[in-house]
Design a protein around this motif. Sequence first.
Motif, short mmCIF file in Angstrom:
data_model
loop_
_atom_site.label_atom_id
_atom_site.label_comp_id
_atom_site.label_asym_id
_atom_site.label_seq_id
_atom_site.Cartn_x
_atom_site.Cartn_y
_atom_site.Cartn_z
N MET A 185 -14.39 -3.00 6.64
CA MET A 185 -14.41 -2.91 5.07
C MET A 185 -12.74 -2.52 4.86
N PRO A 186 -12.27 -2.84 3.75
CA PRO A 186 -10.96 -2.37 3.56
C PRO A 186 -10.77 -0.93 2.83
N VAL A 187 -9.69 -0.70 3.25
CA VAL A 187 -9.54 1.08 2.97
C VAL A 187 -8.66 1.04 1.80
N HIS A 188 -8.98 1.64 0.65
CA HIS A 188 -8.27 1.95 -0.68
C HIS A 188 -7.67 3.25 -0.73
N SER A 202 1.41 9.36 6.39
CA SER A 202 1.47 7.94 7.05
C SER A 202 1.11 7.97 8.25
N THR A 203 1.49 9.15 8.98
CA THR A 203 1.42 9.31 10.49
C THR A 203 -0.21 9.72 10.90
N ASN A 204 -0.79 10.24 10.18
CA ASN A 204 -2.32 10.54 10.70
C ASN A 204 -3.13 9.84 9.98
N ILE A 205 -2.98 8.97 9.00
CA ILE A 205 -3.96 8.20 8.14
C ILE A 205 -4.99 7.12 8.98
N ALA A 227 -2.74 -0.29 4.51
CA ALA A 227 -2.80 -1.56 4.44
C ALA A 227 -2.96 -2.24 6.03
N ALA A 228 -2.19 -1.63 6.93
CA ALA A 228 -2.15 -1.94 8.25
C ALA A 228 -3.69 -1.62 9.00
N ILE A 229 -4.38 -0.62 8.51
CA ILE A 229 -5.59 -0.40 8.99
C ILE A 229 -6.29 -1.69 8.77
N ASP A 230 -6.40 -1.98 7.44
CA ASP A 230 -7.26 -3.41 7.45
C ASP A 230 -7.04 -4.26 8.01
N ALA A 231 -5.34 -4.49 8.33
CA ALA A 231 -5.01 -5.65 9.17
C ALA A 231 -5.61 -5.45 10.81
#
Length: 217
Positions: free
Chosen positions: A1-4, A172-175, A213-217
């Motif tokens: 599932m996408p992260v927003h 950005s480093t821990n998300i 966005a990279a989490i979704d990818a």
Amino acid sequence: MPVHAKICGLSDSAGVDAAILHGAAFVGFVFYPPSPRNVSPFVAATLAAKVPPHIKKVGLFVDPDEKLIRSVLTNVPLDWIQLHGSESPERVREIKETYSLPVIKAIKVDSASSLDEIARYDEIADMLLFDAKEPKSMENALPGGNGLAFDWELLAGANVSSPWMLAGGLNSTNIAEAVRISGATLVDTSSGVEFEPGRKNPAAIETFLAAVAAIDA
């Protein structure tokens, strides 16, 4: 599932532009005078006018009175109201009904017992937001935006019916790790994308949203 993602505490055009350009789903404006991120309704209205309709505008309040809410809503076309104080479930319901806007209710977390609050607000608020509870020993602590994280494992098995958002010390480093552990699909950052409290860093906003966005990818 996408992260927003939500970028909260925006107070200038550069920060808003970066949030819009790089894919924020929500932008947040703080209406709490003790906060370094506080903006006037006039400033917020100017910034909100830049935001396209697909990005939701959130107003953050802390135990607000009617005068403040009305002053803001008269000037700023908010999509959501976020309550970050000690508002009761009854007050959350009252604000929802009075202003006909969906409400995000923040729950402060420092232990498993903090999650007992879920039952009080679940399905009364339209969304819950889990943020780190500020320690009593912290000087000049704010109701949120202190750059503190909590144990994301606490949320891994939480029973929440409402949509919910993860906040508290995210950057950005821990998300990616925060999302992996907690299972969050909605995330919120403020201090994690700043030069200093109240001053957003457009480059950090870009980097954070790219990490989401990279989490979704």
